[in-house]
Design a protein around this motif. Structure first.
Motif, short mmCIF file in Angstrom:
data_model
loop_
_atom_site.label_atom_id
_atom_site.label_comp_id
_atom_site.label_asym_id
_atom_site.label_seq_id
_atom_site.Cartn_x
_atom_site.Cartn_y
_atom_site.Cartn_z
N ASP A 1 0.85 -1.20 0.00
CA ASP A 1 0.00 0.00 0.00
C ASP A 1 0.89 1.25 0.00
OD1 ASP A 1 -2.17 1.60 0.01
OD2 ASP A 1 -2.63 1.35 2.14
N ASP B 1 2.16 4.89 -1.73
CA ASP B 1 1.77 5.99 -2.62
C ASP B 1 2.91 7.02 -2.63
OD1 ASP B 1 1.63 7.28 -0.21
OD2 ASP B 1 -0.56 7.48 -0.21
N GLY C 1 0.53 8.61 -9.45
CA GLY C 1 -0.48 7.68 -9.96
C GLY C 1 -0.28 7.26 -11.39
N TRP D 1 2.38 0.05 -5.89
CA TRP D 1 1.55 1.25 -5.72
C TRP D 1 0.14 0.83 -5.32
CZ3 TRP D 1 3.21 6.29 -6.11
CH2 TRP D 1 2.24 7.30 -6.20
N LYS D 2 -0.32 1.27 -4.17
CA LYS D 2 -1.70 1.09 -3.70
C LYS D 2 -2.23 -0.33 -3.92
CE LYS D 2 -2.87 5.95 -4.05
NZ LYS D 2 -3.72 6.99 -4.63
#
Ligand code: CA
Length: 705
Positions: free
Chosen positions: A27, A29, A189, A141-142
């Motif tokens: 998790d 970011d 992102g 990422w996430k």
């Protein structure tokens, strides 16, 4: 019975508790990566931080106790070919890759496999690429894990299970020989990935995809397309003015973004390194005119839009394969009493560059190993000043460094405490000779350079002399003084990337199969251990449950043993792909290393004439040498054909015509006639006879090269 129960209770107490699986694995970011120093136990991004310093604040292992490091765990990877991956570690889970883009998630404390994902790269794609079926790692990422596959797909996996969530094809033209070997980076992102394939006639670009959906956000080309079409953007308008003729359109242009990237969150600039031209020969590519932007350059892009901000070209009009795809490190340095935001790179061409990363202006450049192609970089223009040795268009030359570079993809590290960059440098040279007329072979597994395959004499004495001139160096480079603080020499080049830590340590794997620790300030060697095979990747360190670990990815392979086979034998290792993790006080044992085969099978008859064998040698080196070794002396990663058994000789034509395509052996049926295949076989037979003669001169059981 009671005693047994008690024994089990003791064992249970000794075994680590089952990994409390993180509630949300991977998790990660941007905020977490930017604040990476707040959780130094994790290694969340390729270079640990966006500035790619590969410096860890962890210091439980330090220059006082590093001698007590022992083997904590090892995990054998599936494919014994080159391993170039930097492991990512988040909340006790390690995510890493081996050859053929296979992804592994493991318990970082004990190496227990949690899941494995094999993207099943088709055999015909495994035949592509210049430099082995390597992969340099994943991004997270996430809750997802991202891998670029050797056949050019970008795949997002569920971090919990390794199940694919989405897949995109990053290759815009499937007729061209694009690959992916680099690790994705993720910024705001968006997943960023480039390609390889400049030796095979592709046009370079880097693409940004939405991390959640895989939707393409932007693509930045590094070389212009057809001048008859409108340029894709302003950058391509700038670039087009530096190209001449139309040669590059047939040969692709090159400039692939196959490895390095870094990101400055304050400036919101993404920095990419670009590769060599296609073909190498500037005359065929651009009529011998123009700088050919953005080959061999560092380019700064707006991270949101991919819009061009600035560029610095390290090697204008490159024709030596002097890529600028080498690792980029960002740091804030005090230069002449001024704090400067710098970008540092030591590309293949042998100069260490310190550049102002706000605007791309050169601050300083200095060669870090002996070179002969340029005398220096002119501080006023930022351009290298070439010597006559560089000009192989006017006649054959020996150019230093070689196309493998004074430094290749093996990442360097920057330690803010010592102020040094720990650079895995090397010494090498290459004979280069331009083709008189363009010889373009339309085949996805054949390099088209416009330059003759560098010649290497068959004479074992000459071969040994050249081999001993190719050396490795670990250099602690002071980027402010542009001078080495200390240097460690290795007998073989192609040593590993580096990691530096707050424990005053530098870790490096070596070509000859060791993991080594040095004092960061003095360079004194403090510890070493066997890892069985050449270890080229950048090591990482992490902490779980208060225990600090150091991980080396071992697995000999890549460009050096494949392309320049006989020269790589100074490393004296076999390919054996494994993860090797150390911690203080551990006492695990590695299984014994693989041994080279020394016995020759019964030899075939030579029927070709001397003249025919000469011609056959050129064909062997052109079609087979870049995997099975120049002059049929393999670097040991792929089969040494001199050891072909009679049964293999029987299957030879079938194999050369595609019978082992599923294993990554190309079919040459479209470019080689039956008589050419037989001639090449005759050359292999001749080299088996040569080897037999060499072996007679050696003590029994000794491996010849
Ligand atoms: Ca190249």
């Amino acid at each position: 019975m009671k005693r047994t129960v008690a024994a089990f209770a003791v064992l249970a107490a000794l075994a680590p508790p089952a990994l409390a699986a993180p509630k949300n694995p991977a998790d990660v970011d941007g905020a977490r990566i930017v604040a990476a120093d707040r959780e130094p136990g994790n290694w969340m991004s390729h270079g640990r931080t966006y500035d790619e310093q590969r410096y860890s604040p962890l210091k439980r292992i330090d220059d006082g106790n590093v001698g007590k490091l022992g083997l904590a765990w090892t995990y054998k990877l599936d494919v014994d070919r080159g391993v170039e991956s930097t492991a990512i570690v988040v909340d006790g889970v390690m995510y890493t890759t081996g050859a053929q883009s296979i992804v592994y998630a493991l318990d970082a404390r004990n190496g227990k496999l949690l899941w494995r994902y094999d993207p099943q790269v088709p055999g015909e794609n495994l035949t592509q690429g210049c430099c082995d079926t390597v992969n340099r790692g994943v991004a997270v990422w996430k809750g997802k894990v991202y891998v670029g596959t050797f056949d050019g797909r970008l795949v997002a996996l569920d971090a919990r299970s390794g199940t694919p969530v989405w897949t995109v094809d990053t290759v815009e033209n499937r007729k061209k020989s694009y690959t992916i070997t680099g690790a994705p980076r993720i910024v705001k992102g968006k997943v960023l990935i480039g390609n390889g394939g400049a030796e095979f006639g592709v046009r370079g670009y880097v693409t940004a995809y939405d991390a959640e959906t895989g939707k393409q956000a932007w693509r930045f080309y590094t070389v212009p397309g057809d001048p008859n079409d409108p340029p894709e953007d302003k950058a391509m308008e700038i670039a087009l003015k530096t190209w001449s003729g139309r040669g590059w359109l047939d040969w692709g242009g090159g400039g692939t973004v196959w490895d390095s990237m870094a990101y400055d969150p304050q400036l919101n600039l993404l920095y990419i390194g670009t590769g060599n031209g296609s073909p190498w020969n500037h005359k065929f590519r651009s009529d011998g005119k123009g700088d050919n932007l953005f080959l061999s350059s560092i380019v700064a892009l707006d991270a949101d839009t991919g819009e061009y901000a600035w560029h610095y070209q390290t090697t204008p009009a490159d024709q030596w394969d002097y890529t600028a795809t080498q690792h980029i490190v960002l740091a804030d340095l005090n230069i002449d009493g001024q704090p400067r935001k710098v970008l540092m790179q030591a590309p293949k061409n042998g100069f260490f560059y310190v550049i102002d990363r706000t605007n791309g202006k050169l601050i300083s450049a200095k060669n870090f190993v002996p070179i002969n192609w340029a005398t220096h970089v002119d501080p006023a223009t930022g351009r290298p000043v070439l010597t006559p040795d560089a000009d192989y268009l006017s006649g054959p030359k020996v150019v230093v460094p070689s196309f493998l570079g004074a430094h290749n993809w093996q990442p360097m590290s920057f330690n803010p405490k010592t102020g040094y960059v720990y650079l895995p440098g090397q010494e090498s040279m290459a004979g280069l000779q331009a083709q008189e007329k363009p010889l373009f072979i339309p085949h996805k597994a054949v390099v088209n350079l416009g330059v003759e395959v560098p010649d290497l004499p068959e004479d074992p004495k000459v071969e040994a002399q050249i081999r001993s001139a190719w050396k490795g160096r670990l250099i602690a480079w002071d980027p402010v003084k542009q001078a080495p603080a200390w240097t460690h020499e290795y007998a073989a080049p192609w040593n590993g990337g580096t990691l530096s830590t707050a424990g005053n340590l530098v870790f490096q794997g070596t070509a000859d199969g060791r993991a080594v620790a040095y004092a960061a300030d003095s360079g004194k060697q403090l510890w070493q251990a066997r890892v069985n095979s050449g270890s080229m990747a950048g090591p990482v360190t992490y902490e779980v449950d208060g225990v600090q670990y150091v991980t080396f990815m071992a697995g000999w392979g890549g460009a050096f043993p494949l392309v320049t086979g006989p020269l790589s034998l100074s490393a004296r290792v076999q390919p054996e792909a494994r993860i090797v993790t150390f911690r203080l006080g551990a006492s695990g044992k590695l299984p014994p290393a693989k041994k080279a085969v020394v016995a020759l099978p019964p030899l075939q008859k030579i029927t070709a004439s001397q003249d025919e064998l000469k011609q056959a040698r050129t064909m062997f080196n052109g079609f087979c040498g870049s995997c099975h070794g120049l002059n049929a002396v393999s670097g040991g990663v792929l089969p040494d054909l001199r050891y072909m058994t009679p049964a293999r000789h029987e299957q030879y034509v079938a194999v050369l015509s595609g019978a082992k395509l599923n294993r990554g052996m190309p079919s040459f049926a479209s470019v080689l006639q039956a008589k050419d295949m037989e001639l090449i076989r005759q050359y292999i037979v001749k080299r088996s006879h040569d080897l037999q003669e060499q072996l007679k001169l050696l003590p029994a059981g000794t491996a010849a090269n």
